[in-house]
Design an enzyme around this catalytic site. Structure first.
Site, PDB file in Angstrom:
ATOM      1  N   GLY A   1       0.811  -1.207   0.000  1.00 20.36           N
ATOM      2  CA  GLY A   1       0.000   0.000   0.000  1.00 20.36           C
ATOM      3  C   GLY A   1       0.843   1.255   0.000  1.00 20.36           C
ATOM      4  O   GLY A   1       2.058   1.210   0.201  1.00 20.36           O
TER       5      GLY A   1
ATOM      6  N   ASP B   1     -10.152   6.297  15.906  1.00 20.68           N
ATOM      7  CA  ASP B   1     -10.377   6.219  14.457  1.00 20.68           C
ATOM      8  C   ASP B   1     -10.680   4.795  14.016  1.00 20.68           C
ATOM      9  O   ASP B   1     -10.142   4.307  13.023  1.00 20.68           O
ATOM     10  CB  ASP B   1      -9.153   6.768  13.715  1.00 20.68           C
TER      11      ASP B   1
END
Length: 345
Positions: free
Chosen positions: A89, A205
């Site tokens: 990623g 989060d």
């Protein structure tokens, strides 16, 4: 150059402890990782002498001959210690690669952060804080940070590899999850967050993009400020993930660990329905719905899941269902198929 760089305790500021996880207590360092190879990664710096900022390790010989001998045998990591594989990623500050430590043949995810980008954004202290937070955490449902090192241009985070990738990508494919999978995730999350909160760590989060999957499909909470796998650009605002923001943050009030309870309520809804509960065409409408807790369930959501979600999505943080009661909720107990990974047995 890398070896010389690693002789310094931290690439930014006046941090006085030495590089790597030597910043942590011995008690934390000795917690057993999943394998002997993982333990070697964690303990690589254990026998190094302490150096103040700007000091070379060779100049700090006051720790005794035993420590000095250990230092010679356990050199800091450099990029040359790893075989780099395919990219996993890309993020704002760098990239993530599949990697293998040459000596142990141990597979990891290697996060490579560019100092220039970190300095440009002025987040050096945040990076240091987040590394220290994640390094202290050892739980089967939390992605482990084994160690870190750096050279002249980059900082490298040695992370646990989660073979099945992001939960978000699996949710995209199937659009929704069934009761069993959602309840299992809720049990795993409640256990991992209970552990975090006991250590005074708030994630803030929790969302599908920050949840990874291990080899057996077990959940791995990632991104304590820094994504491990490819981050998604959806639902981003300058103050965080819009759809997951609790009322107290929108209203500018003080917040505590109760924000994580709100987040897992939003997550549970999204896993069952396919979209967050307060999603709207405009930011202002989303804010309004969150503050009013304008919660509507489609008929496809079973009553047990509705009950759990409703008890988590309370405007008053103190009225939200505690994590212990999330794991013990009748709907979770009836549907969870949690399987602990080998490291937890």
């Amino acid at each position: 150059m890398a070896q010389k760089e690693n002789a310094y305790p931290w690439p930014y500021g006046s941090k006085t402890s030495q590089s790597g996880l030597n910043t942590l207590s011995q008690r934390v360092l000795r917690k057993e990782p999943a394998t002997t190879s993982a333990l070697a990664l964690v303990n690589r710096f254990n026998s190094q002498s302490t150096a103040a900022p700007g000091q070379k390790l060779a100049e700090n010989k006051s720790q005794g001959s035993t420590a000095s001998q250990g230092s010679q045998n356990k050199q800091p990591f450099t990029i040359d210690n790893f075989e780099i594989g395919r990219p996993l990623g890309k993020g704002k500050f760098g990239n993530v690669y599949l990697a293998r430590e040459k000596k142990s043949r141990f597979i990891v995810a290697l996060k490579i952060l560019f100092k220039s980008q970190i300095e440009k954004e002025g987040v050096e202290h945040q990076l240091r804080r987040e590394i220290e937070i994640q390094a202290h955490l050892k739980h089967p449902n939390i992605l482990q940070l084994y160690n870190y090192f750096y050279d002249q241009q980059r900082i490298y985070l040695i992370l646990e590899y989660a073979p099945r990738g992001e939960l978000y990508k699996e949710l995209q494919k199937s659009r929704t999850f069934d009761e069993q999978r959602t309840a299992t995730i809720m049990e795993e999350l409640s256990d991992a967050l209970t552990y975090c909160h006991k250590k005074k760590v708030i994630h803030r989060d929790i969302k599908p993009e920050n949840l990874l999957l291990g080899l057996q499909g077990e959940l791995k909470i990632a991104d304590f400020g820094w994504s491990v796998h490819a981050p998604s650009l959806r639902r981003k605002t300058m103050c965080g993930t819009l759809d997951y923001l609790p009322p107290e943050m929108i209203e500018g009030r003080m917040h505590n660990e109760m924000v994580d309870l709100w987040c897992i309520g939003v997550l549970c809804y999204e896993l069952m329905v396919g979209n967050p509960p307060f999603e709207s065409p405009s930011h202002s409408e989303t804010y309004r719905r969150i503050v009013k807790v304008d919660l509507k369930f489609p008929s496809s959501v079973p009553s047990g899941a509705q009950d759990l979600i409703s008890k988590l999505l309370k405007h008053n943080p103190w009225q939200r269902l505690p994590l212990a009661e999330v794991a013990a909720h009748p709907w979770v107990r009836a549907n969870s198929r949690r399987v602990l990974p080998p490291s937890a047995l």
